[in-house]
Design a protein around this motif. Structure first.
Motif, PDB file in Angstrom:
ATOM      1  N   ALA A  29      -7.644 -15.929   8.058  1.00 36.64           N
ATOM      2  CA  ALA A  29      -6.895 -16.191   6.836  1.00 36.64           C
ATOM      3  C   ALA A  29      -7.468 -17.346   6.031  1.00 36.64           C
ATOM      4  O   ALA A  29      -7.452 -17.314   4.811  1.00 36.64           O
ATOM      5  CB  ALA A  29      -5.438 -16.497   7.180  1.00 36.64           C
ATOM      6  N   GLY A  30      -8.009 -18.372   6.682  1.00 39.87           N
ATOM      7  CA  GLY A  30      -8.349 -19.517   5.856  1.00 39.87           C
ATOM      8  C   GLY A  30      -9.326 -20.507   6.429  1.00 39.87           C
ATOM      9  O   GLY A  30      -9.126 -21.710   6.310  1.00 39.87           O
ATOM     10  N   LEU A 119     -19.824  -9.790  20.594  1.00 41.13           N
ATOM     11  CA  LEU A 119     -18.568 -10.019  19.893  1.00 41.13           C
ATOM     12  C   LEU A 119     -18.715  -9.851  18.384  1.00 41.13           C
ATOM     13  O   LEU A 119     -17.832  -9.306  17.726  1.00 41.13           O
ATOM     14  CB  LEU A 119     -18.036 -11.411  20.215  1.00 41.13           C
ATOM     15  CG  LEU A 119     -17.478 -11.600  21.631  1.00 41.13           C
ATOM     16  CD1 LEU A 119     -16.959 -13.010  21.806  1.00 41.13           C
ATOM     17  CD2 LEU A 119     -16.376 -10.604  21.935  1.00 41.13           C
ATOM     18  N   ILE A 120     -19.839 -10.320  17.835  1.00 42.28           N
ATOM     19  CA  ILE A 120     -20.027 -10.195  16.390  1.00 42.28           C
ATOM     20  C   ILE A 120     -20.006  -8.735  15.968  1.00 42.28           C
ATOM     21  O   ILE A 120     -19.370  -8.346  14.979  1.00 42.28           O
ATOM     22  CB  ILE A 120     -21.348 -10.858  15.965  1.00 42.28           C
ATOM     23  CG1 ILE A 120     -21.275 -12.375  16.173  1.00 42.28           C
ATOM     24  CG2 ILE A 120     -21.666 -10.549  14.496  1.00 42.28           C
ATOM     25  CD1 ILE A 120     -22.601 -13.080  16.025  1.00 42.28           C
ATOM     26  N   GLU A 135     -18.703  -8.975   6.049  1.00 38.50           N
ATOM     27  CA  GLU A 135     -19.583 -10.069   6.447  1.00 38.50           C
ATOM     28  C   GLU A 135     -18.774 -11.314   6.789  1.00 38.50           C
ATOM     29  O   GLU A 135     -19.147 -12.083   7.683  1.00 38.50           O
ATOM     30  CB  GLU A 135     -20.581 -10.362   5.329  1.00 38.50           C
ATOM     31  CG  GLU A 135     -21.626  -9.266   5.138  1.00 38.50           C
ATOM     32  CD  GLU A 135     -22.448  -9.037   6.391  1.00 38.50           C
ATOM     33  OE1 GLU A 135     -23.368  -9.817   6.663  1.00 38.50           O
ATOM     34  OE2 GLU A 135     -22.146  -8.070   7.132  1.00 38.50           O
ATOM     35  N   GLY A 136     -17.652 -11.508   6.080  1.00 36.47           N
ATOM     36  CA  GLY A 136     -16.774 -12.627   6.404  1.00 36.47           C
ATOM     37  C   GLY A 136     -16.199 -12.500   7.801  1.00 36.47           C
ATOM     38  O   GLY A 136     -16.143 -13.482   8.554  1.00 36.47           O
ATOM     39  N   MET A 141     -16.271 -13.793  13.718  1.00 36.90           N
ATOM     40  CA  MET A 141     -16.564 -13.389  15.095  1.00 36.90           C
ATOM     41  C   MET A 141     -17.699 -14.223  15.679  1.00 36.90           C
ATOM     42  O   MET A 141     -17.734 -14.479  16.886  1.00 36.90           O
ATOM     43  CB  MET A 141     -16.918 -11.907  15.134  1.00 36.90           C
ATOM     44  CG  MET A 141     -15.778 -10.966  14.742  1.00 36.90           C
ATOM     45  SD  MET A 141     -14.270 -11.207  15.730  1.00 36.90           S
ATOM     46  CE  MET A 141     -14.829 -10.657  17.335  1.00 36.90           C
ATOM     47  N   GLU A 142     -18.616 -14.663  14.824  1.00 36.60           N
ATOM     48  CA  GLU A 142     -19.690 -15.532  15.304  1.00 36.60           C
ATOM     49  C   GLU A 142     -19.118 -16.859  15.797  1.00 36.60           C
ATOM     50  O   GLU A 142     -19.524 -17.386  16.839  1.00 36.60           O
ATOM     51  CB  GLU A 142     -20.715 -15.762  14.198  1.00 36.60           C
ATOM     52  CG  GLU A 142     -21.898 -16.607  14.648  1.00 36.60           C
ATOM     53  CD  GLU A 142     -22.939 -16.784  13.562  1.00 36.60           C
ATOM     54  OE1 GLU A 142     -23.938 -17.470  13.823  1.00 36.60           O
ATOM     55  OE2 GLU A 142     -22.744 -16.256  12.450  1.00 36.60           O
ATOM     56  N   VAL A 143     -18.169 -17.410  15.053  1.00 33.26           N
ATOM     57  CA  VAL A 143     -17.523 -18.652  15.475  1.00 33.26           C
ATOM     58  C   VAL A 143     -16.762 -18.441  16.783  1.00 33.26           C
ATOM     59  O   VAL A 143     -16.874 -19.224  17.737  1.00 33.26           O
ATOM     60  CB  VAL A 143     -16.576 -19.160  14.371  1.00 33.26           C
ATOM     61  CG1 VAL A 143     -15.788 -20.369  14.862  1.00 33.26           C
ATOM     62  CG2 VAL A 143     -17.364 -19.523  13.116  1.00 33.26           C
TER      63      VAL A 143
END
Length: 767
Positions: A29-30, A119-120, A135-136, A141-143
């Protein structure tokens, strides 16, 4: 006797996983500023704690000994898919060493070996969707992948994840070795060349091996402007290489979990309630405890099952004693038979509680306005399936002095480390996971039941190691199964016979809810589960009004990742339905797919090429027919044509043509072998595999009633690889999804019989 700590410790992964769930949902969300530190930090090098005298570790992946022994860490499970060759080649390419000159090891369990790509790429967007929102989500998912730092093998992601990081590891090691040589020779590092684990000064002819330079190179910092070699410079990558594991396998080296042999070792087996998840009312072990060689019978209660283990002085005596134990098993927490289970699936299909990951246009209006002659509808059903790994589940555990070692063929070392620590009541840094080769995995060895049971039995073994081996029957009847599923497909055809609206609803148990429930029961498991509809919602077909709905079936049968996961059944349903549309509209099945995928050149490329290879559309003898199917899964675009033949009323699968486009291929022969393997896996499931239930128990028990296609049934398989896709895809799973509908469509073309329920052998005979 070693005892667990009095109070179970909270595990690292459980704490991070809970935090990730809470923070990760907010990230969508943010933003996730609070996660920046975790995202940027580097994990310490896990190799530093276990180096031999004089050996130097330059990073997580490379060690060099004074005698010039070069060890490359490949931290992914080798289960036949070739990672111990291809991933090692990523490092070797940049390090300028041959695969014949290295030692390949799996290495320790460590978050330093996290699989981010797994996971990504699990973000709920199609591979071809590179929109801002998609892409967002991949960035989120990368984080999250860095929060969790899961070391795991799955999702056909090993090469994708390793492609950059392992080449950088080789490059970094090469550059610091050159720095050490430059100081030794008194010349600039830029003038030196590397080859065959040696640094040479061309001007003077001086040279030094990596082993001779290793100590001086230790601690040096690689240059910030390192550049990886371009494809035109590759010597190993992009070319087929001899596999690093062939000699060990050909000579019968003790490399698998069942081969583990430790001093003073005990042996064990387990018997868990065959009504999966049911309780144990009582156990009478008096007869078993009197048998020769039996050490003890140990009750087992856990989040993955309830039953008992038998410890003895050899495996056979443990097996025999387990048969002598009298157990009163509690009832199953799900319908007792296959009919009741199917009814629950259909109840979910009609229940009205759906989630959707693809909704284009206005499906409701399109169907409301459609003439009845332009409508087509079909229902499909697939069974539960077992993994049937050739090597049964096993693990060896040794618990002494508050520490635990576990040897296991596994796909998720850091999860095993975490769960086994919690089971033993110790911190996870007191647990060492030794990952052996896998005699088959397919997702099954990412589970935690077999290491939990081994840990519990080791805790009862008074400081001696215990090798726990399941019987084939225990393995087959206590799997985490591929979910059974039912679906309803509807389409509205325009006057030209093309689908202008397609709506599908798929009902299945949730893999993610089941997996979390038995691995981390305290974590919430709500929300949509994309595995129910992957292989349907994420296909590159352009239909104006297009919606795919998922319905979670309330079934507590343990289900899990099975080779290609939801892609193992959704393409059967959707690709069969496209053939039904083609039949109703009088269109050629291949031409229909080319038209629907016309906006996606990678899709049309594999479809056109496979049609050319199989001479699609040319006249065939009356006793032969072909079927076609396409599936995009794990980033790889695959089209297949299956040819079948009528032999005296039975069907022989005669030939399979496969064209796959993963974007970039690092070892062509290994990639082709994985396509072939996936095809055989898929055809086996389509022809005759199913798991059925009676009295709450699985009815199948061994290969006599749950078999794969045999060598005499295996078709000729021809694979061609294209490299046009924009992003690298996987290899281990994408061969499976299209093989199943291509066969079903070929059977229809041969017999005129449309089979909508697997396995096909329930309605037709195969040779």
């Amino acid at each position: 006797m070693s005892k667990p700590a009095s109070k179970p410790k909270k595990s690292r992964l459980r704490k991070i996983a809970r935090r990730t769930f809470l923070i990760g949902t907010g990230a969508v969300a943010g933003g996730l500023a609070v996660g920046y530190y975790f995202y940027q930090r580097e994990h310490p090098n896990p190799l530093l704690a276990d180096l031999d005298d004089g050996e130097v570790s330059f990073n997580h992946y490379v060690t060099v000994a004074p005698d010039n022994t070069i060890t490359i860490i490949v931290p992914r499970a080798e289960m036949g898919q070739g990672v111990s060759t291809t991933l090692a080649a990523l490092v070797a390419e940049e390090l300028d060493v041959g695969l014949e000159d290295i030692v390949v090891e799996h290495g320790p369990a460590s978050p330093a070996y996290m699989n981010q790509a797994m996971l990504i790429e699990s973000a709920p967007f199609p591979t071809f969707d590179r929109s801002f929102s998609a892409e967002g989500m991949r960035s989120v998912m990368e984080v999250i992948s860095k929060f969790l730092a899961l070391q795991a093998t799955g999702g056909s992601s090993a090469t994708i994840d390793a492609f950059e990081k392992m080449r950088h590891a080789g490059c970094a090691a090469r550059e610091v070795l050159k720095q050490a040589a430059a100081e030794k020779f008194g010349v600039p590092a830029s003038t030196l060349v590397t080859e065959n684990a040696t640094v040479t000064d061309p001007a003077s002819g001086k040279s030094a091996t990596y082993g001779e330079l290793a100590a001086a190179a230790a601690g040096k910092t690689p240059p910030a402007d390192m550049e990886l070699r371009g494809r035109s410079e590759w010597k190993l990558l992009g070319k087929s290489q001899p596999r690093t594991d062939v000699r060990k396998k050909a000579t019968g080296a003790p490399i698998y979990g069942v081969d583990v042999d430790l001093p003073d070792m005990l042996y064990a087996t387990v018997r868990m309630n065959p009504r999966l998840g049911g309780a144990v009312n009582s156990i009478d072990a008096s007869d078993a405890e009197k048998m020769k060689g039996v050490v003890k019978v140990v009750p087992i209660e856990s989040q993955t099952g309830n039953g008992f283990g038998v410890i003895a002085d050899n495996s056979w005596r443990a097996f025999q004693a387990a048969e002598a134990v009298k157990a009163d098993w509690g009832p199953a927490p799900y319908p007792a038979d296959t009919d009741g289970i199917t009814a629950k699936l259909k109840e979910a299909l009609d229940g009205g509680e759906y989630s959707s990951l693809r909704e284009a246009g206005d499906v409701v209006t399109a169907f409301a306005d459609a003439p009845s002659d332009n409508l087509i509808e079909a229902e499909y059903q697939v069974p539960f399936l077992a993994h049937a790994c050739m090597e049964p589940m096993n693990a060896t555990a040794w618990f002494r002095d508050g520490k635990l070692d576990v040897w296991a063929p596994n796909q998720a070392p850091t999860i095993l480390q975490d769960i086994c620590a919690s089971t033993a009541g110790i911190d996870s840094d007191q647990v060492n996971i030794h990952t052996t080769f896998l005699g088959g995995g397919f997702g099954r060895r990412g589970e935690v039941d077999f290491p939990i049971y081994a840990t519990k039995l080791a805790m009862a073994a008074e400081g001696r190691p215990v090798k726990v081996t399941w019987t084939r029957e225990e393995d087959t009847t206590h799997d985490t199964y591929r979910p059974g599923a039912v679906s309803r497909y509807r389409a509205v055809l325009d006057n030209a016979g093309n689908p202008k609206a397609l709506h599908a609803t798929v009902a299945a148990p949730s893999i993610m809810a089941s997996l979390l429930g038995r691995t981390y029961p305290s974590l919430p498991a709500g929300g949509p589960d994309k595995t129910i509809i992957e292989g349907a919602y994420d296909q590159p077909y352009d239909i104006d009004n297009y919606r795919i709905d998922a319905a979670k079936a309330d079934l507590s049968i343990p289900v899990g990742f099975w080779r290609s996961v939801g892609n193992s059944f959704n393409p059967f349903m959707q690709e069969s339905f496209l053939d039904e549309i083609a039949a109703k509209s009088g269109k050629d099945p291949l031409a229909l797919r080319l038209e629907l995928a016309s906006s996606w050149p990678t899709a049309t490329g594999v479809l056109q090429r496979v049609g050319d290879m199989a001479h699609w559309g040319e006249p065939m003898p009356e006793n032969r027919a072909q079927g076609v199917a396409f599936a995009l899964s794990f980033g790889t675009w695959v089209a297949q044509i299956v040819q079948v033949k009528d032999e005296d009323g039975s069907i022989r699968i005669e030939k399979v043509w496969c064209v796959a486009d993963p974007g970039e291929v690092l070892d062509p022969e290994i990639f082709k072998a994985q396509m072939m393997s996936g095809i055989v896996f898929g055809l086996s499931s389509a022809v005759g595999q199913e798991i059925t239930f009676s009295d709450g128990m699985v009815e199948q028990s061994n290969f006599h009633d749950y078999d794969a296609i045999r060598m005499n049934q295996c078709p000729d398989i021809e694979v061609e690889v294209l490299e046009n896709a924009a992003h690298m895809g996987g290899a281990g799973e994408p061969g499976t999804p299209p093989s199943i509908p291509a066969l079903a469509n070929a059977v229809f073309a041969l017999t005129g019989k449309r089979i909508r329920k697997l396995p096909l052998s329930n309605e037709v005979d195969f040779v």
